[in-house]
Design an enzyme around this catalytic site. Structure first.
Site, PDB file in Angstrom:
ATOM      1  N   GLU A   1      -2.877  -5.250   2.151  1.00  0.00           N
ATOM      2  CA  GLU A   1      -2.298  -6.145   3.395  1.00  0.00           C
ATOM      3  C   GLU A   1      -3.236  -6.893   3.880  1.00  0.00           C
ATOM      4  O   GLU A   1      -3.045  -7.331   5.072  1.00  0.00           O
ATOM      5  CB  GLU A   1      -2.088  -4.903   4.268  1.00  0.00           C
ATOM      6  CG  GLU A   1      -0.752  -3.896   3.653  1.00  0.00           C
ATOM      7  CD  GLU A   1      -0.535  -2.822   4.356  1.00  0.00           C
ATOM      8  OE1 GLU A   1       0.494  -2.356   4.720  1.00  0.00           O
ATOM      9  OE2 GLU A   1      -1.675  -2.007   4.691  1.00  0.00           O
TER      10      GLU A   1
ATOM     11  N   ARG B   1       3.233  -4.680   5.900  1.00  0.00           N
ATOM     12  CA  ARG B   1       1.913  -5.081   5.457  1.00  0.00           C
ATOM     13  C   ARG B   1       1.237  -5.035   6.680  1.00  0.00           C
ATOM     14  O   ARG B   1       0.106  -5.803   6.808  1.00  0.00           O
ATOM     15  CB  ARG B   1       1.847  -6.240   4.854  1.00  0.00           C
ATOM     16  CG  ARG B   1       2.090  -6.381   3.147  1.00  0.00           C
ATOM     17  CD  ARG B   1       1.838  -7.697   2.699  1.00  0.00           C
ATOM     18  NE  ARG B   1       1.266  -7.498   1.644  1.00  0.00           N
ATOM     19  CZ  ARG B   1       1.410  -8.374   0.459  1.00  0.00           C
ATOM     20  NH1 ARG B   1       2.393  -9.201   0.543  1.00  0.00           N
ATOM     21  NH2 ARG B   1       0.764  -8.356  -0.680  1.00  0.00           N
ATOM     22  N   CYS B   2       1.271  -3.991   7.596  1.00  0.00           N
ATOM     23  CA  CYS B   2       0.579  -3.753   8.707  1.00  0.00           C
ATOM     24  C   CYS B   2      -0.485  -2.825   8.977  1.00  0.00           C
ATOM     25  O   CYS B   2      -1.290  -2.915   9.757  1.00  0.00           O
ATOM     26  CB  CYS B   2       1.483  -3.592   9.851  1.00  0.00           C
ATOM     27  SG  CYS B   2       2.017  -1.932  10.096  1.00  0.00           S
TER      28      CYS B   2
ATOM     29  N   GLN C   1       9.255   4.225  -0.587  1.00  0.00           N
ATOM     30  CA  GLN C   1       7.774   4.070  -1.006  1.00  0.00           C
ATOM     31  C   GLN C   1       7.237   5.336  -0.893  1.00  0.00           C
ATOM     32  O   GLN C   1       5.878   5.511  -1.231  1.00  0.00           O
ATOM     33  CB  GLN C   1       7.158   2.964  -0.247  1.00  0.00           C
ATOM     34  CG  GLN C   1       7.836   1.695  -0.071  1.00  0.00           C
ATOM     35  CD  GLN C   1       7.391   0.859   0.956  1.00  0.00           C
ATOM     36  OE1 GLN C   1       8.205   0.173   1.802  1.00  0.00           O
ATOM     37  NE2 GLN C   1       5.993   0.682   1.161  1.00  0.00           N
TER      38      GLN C   1
END
Lengths: 176, 796, 295
Positions: B741, B370-371, B223
């Site tokens: 997120e 997704r934090c 990513q």
């Protein structure tokens, strides 16, 4: 593994038994020589270079590898390539014709049924098997039929919409 | 009369443009890492440790070398001779590439084999014999700091114990004072369990070192390709300009594909040694047991309350279990990420947070899935504390939140932990949500149902979260500032290519960035091709995670488009033979203010940039922008869930799920909704079934898809999404805030609060996620809290 | 993800298959659906030297009722065939309830009931069902055919009594003498999960009384459990809340669950009891309705 690797090896991969199999894939007749342990998913991806079918797990759960064998949805990671001998395989690459997308492909694009795209081919093949058997499914029936395919991105709601969109278009085409 | 192009028609902001990337994915023509084949390519498999903590007495790979088709067997010892047995992490720690002295978690990489094909590589892995001497195992922070606990990181100097850091933020004194004056103190302890992002596609790399050109190319699932290039340059001691990282299509990231994994490093070294491309694709078991997990934090939370419902202060202590190495990708200044963003939407005058991090015999990680850098933990803790506080006060859940929200007129607002939030309409979002779920009617229904023995519950979760890390004053990873970039080249015929430093993994950048260009320049989105992921061509950026792309890279896209437009204005003036001050802009066109019919399109300006420049102007219509965000963006959300719990079995079903998301301007509403639904599903999964735990010997339960459960279309609920509330971000060039997120951050508490609400009256304060049927049943039956912390209970 | 090497044969007749097994060596495995065997081989928990694929053997894909009501299911009958079966829906409530709950819909296209019984996974669903119905397995070998009652078929986790040169060719469910009722309930956290707890109840009702009962328990012991005392408590009397309650308690007592990440032993016992009650209460209600209609 199979004949598709250029093994310029020294003495040998020894006597690795291979078997000759004949099958049809997306309407094309093929012959392959494969080790018995080769998984069908790997024959498709590496032997035939049809990389639309994906592998996502190692416990037969995710369904990213779903293809149709004689029209039936099968997880190709859990079938041996040798078992394809004499059978007919359809993968995502066989959905579209030369000039047109399959309504399922259109539906997934229209209804935003994919994000990263990794589960999508398997999802569409499972959906095709559903629509072939049941052209007018309810939302519940769609969710049930796809419960062997995991998606991490979409939350499934749009996938269901995509399949129902495709079902409607297919019915309209059949009706016309 | 305006001759501007129709923004929606050309696919500008607000258009639910169909996705460009779909065209290849629906045909099965994606280009994921495992799809790539290079001439002469070999395959790598990794041998992993079956034990969680053990000394390695010996490794005998002789039988592996003998298997025909095996080209190389790498062990820690061999890596050590090249100084590659250990590598630096993104958190200034070190991590083993291949184990040398001991193994520190089950699944740790011990050796790898490179062979003609992965089947042979696997055969060879099986032939490697490793002699282990088991050591005592640590599976939670309590064990980590207990007397006599074994030191896991005995490889490090100055590491006498298992504590990684102690950190604090806020005002301890002020908080203590406020607590002393409180009418009610509400306390909550819970564990946010370990979870795994588990995108369907596993991690992998193809390292290709070309001896003839001295260039290393690595195709890999990442990513953040530029961060990887820098890391590889450091670790492999190769010059940065001779390293090319290519991130092709990625089958889901969710933070799992940010860290540098041993597999990548081994494949790179193998390629250098063998001078052939080496492909490593991990299997799902390897992915689940060894790659960047998420969460695993314990909370002790306290709220000081006044009888009328005002929150006077908040005190939090968190214990984070980081696994065997501290390898999180997060802003270096904040050891526990942005945990201190908790309570940013509430008008809390003072707060104090202490945080400790410890090592354990588990895979390394913590920040992922997704934090937004631990904001998932922060908001989950917050909304669970808020629920219990409201209950302790005997106050309605919605009312308690409403009276404590930051009001619209209080922006800009300094949060108790020092963040500056700038915009929001919290009360309105809550109103919309309550109306949608028919709140009053539900409470009535709930009471009636209870009389008949049915347990209905409603859970609310509200949150604002810090997205778009972040400004260079405060945010960096390994010292590199967290800006992002966009490079736009407009060609002769007005078509364009845009490259950014972000890297999409399903968020649709190829579609949405073009929409920003269309908005700024009036060039149809379909005339703009978007590329990301190749460090040779993309401008330097910090990648896509933590929902930072729209806030930072998206802003860069807007800014570079404006630079292009500024130059185009000069060209327009030249073409129209007026001075620049007389030129006006409408979408797609410059015109003479006093004679609006006289104008030139942006496409005509593009032609002129190459064929008819004014004197002294550089030809061309291309530019690059680097964007250092002035602040974080602060989307806000309200999630409301209703459930029914089966009192006999503990099984619970979702009745309805309402989501009200205010993420500012939505570039592509269809894509934004897709992101929300994906996040809500992960929230549902975490609250209902997803579970990684460990037994007392450190064996991982949840290291394959039979044990680590992702919901299918059958279990996953339907979602009702609301987009009525739009509060543009005041500092973002197009007013967008980011959304990727939000639902994963705010969602879990809504589900958990709903089940807890259904159980109200039992005195149960907490059931740890996932709220499995047996836990809910135990709580209901014995009227006690249920913890899920490892070691997992068993008969032994 | 990658099985170890093996030899592979795909015979076209049962005799050929049996011959291959007989001559095949120490460690041969029969491949039917492959949905249990292939996953094990991919993880290398099973590494047979010879795989005998029986998918090309004709005449094994049937399920039918004999004139006397005996149900026969061929070795290659897929779970999906049973899920779609009108015959099962109309005459075999326990089986019809279980079929949709096996694994997931795509796995059901290949996996077979007979294969599942042979695989002898303690968490396999069909074993409980067939046990509750007093079923048996027909095995064929060079020595001929023999019928093995399901209760004696499994000797341990993943172990059955079949000889190395023997193939299971059919599952048999004996005919009912009364009216069949019952069902299968499975506590799974999501589709495709193994059962945390699974309960199969099969009863026959005649003249207002339960004339036969069988209860099989999945996932609450080292292998599938036949709750014989619980079944006996139902037999020879009408189905009443009392008898149901008794059977449920006895079934829970027969369970030998372990406390693990799926739940405490106590919870699993509780679920056994709950499922027995729910299945029988459903049965009781349906039969009450029919009795009223007939009156």
């Amino acid at each position: 593994m199979t004949m598709v690797y250029d093994d310029v090896g020294d003495e040998a991969t020894g006597d690795v038994p291979v078997q000759r199999i004949r099958f049809t894939i997306n309407g094309e007749k093929k012959v392959a020589e494969v080790e018995p342990r080769l998984l069908l998913a790997h024959l498709i991806r590496h032997g035939l270079r049809l990389t639309g079918t994906h592998t996502g797990c190692d416990t037969t759960n995710c369904g990213a590898c779903t293809v149709l064998v004689d029209g039936t949805a099968v997880k190709s990671c859990t079938m041996l390539a040798v078992q394809a001998d004499g059978h007919d395989i359809q993968t995502v690459e066989g959905l579209a014709t030369a000039s047109e997308l399959h309504p399922l492909q259109e539906g997934f694009r229209e209804e935003h049924g994919l994000q990263c795209g990794f589960c999508t081919p398997g999802m569409m093949m499972a959906a095709k098997a559903l629509l072939d058997a049941n052209p007018d499914p309810t939302e519940e029936e769609v969710r049930w039929a796809l419960s062997g395919n995991l998606c991490r991105c979409t939350g499934y709601q749009n996938i269901v919409k995509s399949v129902l969109w495709a079902a409607q278009k297919l019915r309209a085409q059949a009706g016309a | 009369m305006s001759q501007a192009v129709d923004e929606i028609k050309i696919g500008g902001l607000g258009a639910s443009r169909k996705r460009v990337e779909d065209n290849r994915f629906i045909r099965g023509k994606g280009n994921y890492t495992d799809d790539i084949v290079l001439p002469g390519m070999l395959h790598m498999e990794i041998l992993r440790s079956p034990l969680a903590h053990a000394r390695i007495k010996s490794i005998d790979a002789s039988k592996a070398w003998d298997i025909p088709g095996v080209h190389l067997v790498l062990t820690g010892e061999m890596m050590a001779t090249r100084n590659l047995a250990w590598m630096p992490t993104l958190s200034y720690d070190t991590q083993a590439v291949l184990a040398t002295d001991k193994v520190r978690f089950q699944g740790q990489e011990v050796a790898c084999v490179i062979a003609d094909d992965p089947y042979i590589a696997k055969d060879a892995c099986e032939a490697i014999v490793v002699d282990y001497e088991p050591l005592p195992v640590i599976v939670n922070p309590k064990q980590a700091v207990a007397d006599g606990a074994p030191v896991i990181r005995d490889d490090k100097e100055n590491q006498p114990d298992n504590v990684i850091y102690d950190w604090e933020v806020g005002d301890r004194e002020g908080t203590d004072q406020a607590f002393a004056s409180a009418d009610v103190i509400s306390i909550l302890e819970l564990h946010y369990p370990r979870s795994h992002p588990s995108p369907i596609e596993c991690c992998g790399s193809i390292a290709d070192f070309n001896r003839a050109t001295s260039k290393l190319t690595v195709y890999m699932t990442t990513q953040a390709p530029h961060i990887i290039r820098a890391a590889v340059a450091m670790v492999a001691e190769l010059p940065e300009h001779m390293i090319r990282i290519v991130s092709p299509d990625i089958g889901g990231g969710f933070g799992n594909k940010v860290p540098v994994y041993p597999g990548y490093v081994c494949s790179i070294l193998a390629s250098i040694l063998l001078e052939r491309p080496v492909k490593w694709i991990e299997d799902k078991s390897g992915n689940l047991i060894s790659t960047g997990f998420a969460r695993d934090v314990y909370l002790k939370g306290e709220m000081a309350l006044r009888n009328d419902g005002k929150i006077l202060a908040v005190r939090m202590h968190t214990d984070a279990d980081h696994g065997a190495f501290f390898s999180d990708a997060q802003p270096s200044k904040f050891k526990i990420g942005l945990m201190h963003s908790a309570f940013s939407a509430y008008d809390v005058p003072v707060a104090h947070l202490t945080a400790r991090g410890t090592y354990s015999n588990k895979a390394p990680g913590g920040v992922a899935y997704r934090c937004s850098f631990r904001v998932t933990e922060a908001m989950f803790f917050q909304e669970r504390m808020v629920q219990e506080a409201a209950n302790d006060l005997g106050m309605d859940q919605a009312k308690f939140r409403a009276i404590n929200f930051v009001r619209d007129d209080q922006f800009p607002h300094r949060t108790p932990f020092g963040f500056l939030t700038d915009s929001g309409q919290y009360a309105k979002c809550l109103e919309v949500g309550l109306k949608a779920i028919d709140y009053d009617n539900f409470r009535h229904e709930q009471a009636e149902a209870r009389k008949r023995g049915r347990l209905l519950g409603l859970g609310i979760s509200t949150m604002t979260e810090p997205l778009g890390a972040g400004n260079s004053r405060e945010y960096d990873i390994l010292g590199i500032k967290m800006f992002d970039s966009a490079d736009l080249k407009v060609h002769l015929t007005g078509k364009a290519i845009l490259r950014t430093g972000a890297k999409t993994q399903g968020q649709g950048h190829e579609t949405t960035w073009a929409q920003i260009v269309a908005h700024e320049l009036g060039i149809p989105a379909e005339d703009v091709v978007v590329e990301e992921g190749d460090t040779d061509t993309a401008p330097f950026g910090m990648g896509t995670y933590a929902s930072r792309s729209t806030p930072v890279a998206g802003a860069a896209v807007a800014m570079v488009s404006r630079k292009i437009r500024a130059k185009a204005r000069k060209l327009a003036a030249h073409l129209l033979e007026v001075s620049e001050e007389d030129v006006e802009w409408e979408l797609g066109r410059f015109y003479v203010r006093s004679a609006p019919d006289r104008g030139v399109t942006i496409q005509e300006c593009a032609v002129a940039a190459y064929s008819n420049m004014p004197d002294g102007m550089e030809p061309g219509l291309e530019n690059t922008a680097y964007y250092d965000p002035p602040n974080l963006t602060w989307p806000f959300a309200v999630y409301i869930v209703t459930v029914e719990v089966d009192p006999q079995t503990g099984v619970w079903d979702v009745l309805r799920m309402v989501a009200v998301d205010d993420c500012g301007v939505r570039i592509n509403p269809m894509i934004v909704e897709g992101q929300i639904m994906g996040g809500l599903t992960e929230a549902y999964a975490m609250s209902n079934m997803q579970f990684i735990t460990f037994d007392a010997d450190g064996n991982c339960v949840g290291a394959n898809y039979m044990d680590y459960l992702l919901p299918t279309a059958w279990e996953t609920p339907g979602y009702e999404l609301h987009s009525e509330v739009v509060t543009p971000c005041p500092h973002h060039p197009i007013g967008a805030k980011g959304i990727g997120e939000c639902a994963a951050v705010g969602g879990p508490a809504a589900f958990v609060n709903a089940v807890m609400d259904a159980l109200s009256g039992t005195g149960v304060r907490n059931i740890d996620m996932p709220l499995l049927p047996d836990r809910v049943w135990e709580a209901m039956t014995y009227r006690r809290d249920v913890s899920g912390a490892p070691p997992v209970r068993s008969d032994d | 993800m990658y099985p170890s090497r093996f030899r592979y044969e795909a015979p076209h007749s049962l005799d050929e298959a049996i011959g291959l097994l007989r001559d095949g060596g120490d460690y041969a495995k029969v491949l039917a659906g492959g949905q249990s065997l292939v996953p094990l081989m991919k993880l290398r928990f099973a590494s047979p030297e010879l795989v005998v694929d029986i998918n090309n053997v004709p005449g094994l894909t049937y399920h039918r009722a004999d004139p006397d009501g005996t149900l026969r299911i061929g070795a290659l009958t897929r779970h999906a065939d049973l899920e779609r079966s009108e015959l099962l829906r109309g005459t075999q409530p326990t089986m019809a309830a279980a079929a949709p709950l096996i694994a997931d819909p795509i796995v059901r296209n290949r996996g077979t009931l007979v294969g599942s019984l042979c695989h002898a996974d303690p968490q396999g669903d069909w074993a409980s069902v067939v046990l509750s119905l007093d079923g048996s397995v027909i095995a064929q070998s060079p020595r001929g055919r023999r019928s093995i009652p399901i209760s004696g078929f499994v000797t341990g986790p993943f172990e059955n009594v079949l000889e190395p040169d023997e193939i299971a060719v059919e599952a048999v469910i004996p005919p009912a003498r009364g009216e069949r009722a019952g069902g299968y309930l499975k506590l799974e956290r999501r589709v495709g999960d193994f059962a945390t707890v699974g309960v199969a109840v099969a009863i026959e009702i005649s003249g207002g009384s339960v004339t036969r009962a069988g209860i099989g328990l999945t996932g609450v012991g080292g292998s599938t459990i036949a709750a014989t005392e619980a079944a006996a408590a139902l037999t020879g009397r009408p189905l009443t809340p009392e008898s149901i309650g008794q059977a449920a308690e006895l079934a829970a007592a027969a369970a030998r669950p372990r406390t693990d990440h799926r739940g405490s032993a106590e919870y699993k016992r509780h679920m056994v009891k709950t499922f027995v009650e729910r299945i029988l209460t459903g049965s009781s209600r349906r039969h009450g309705d029919e009795a009223e209609r007939a009156a």
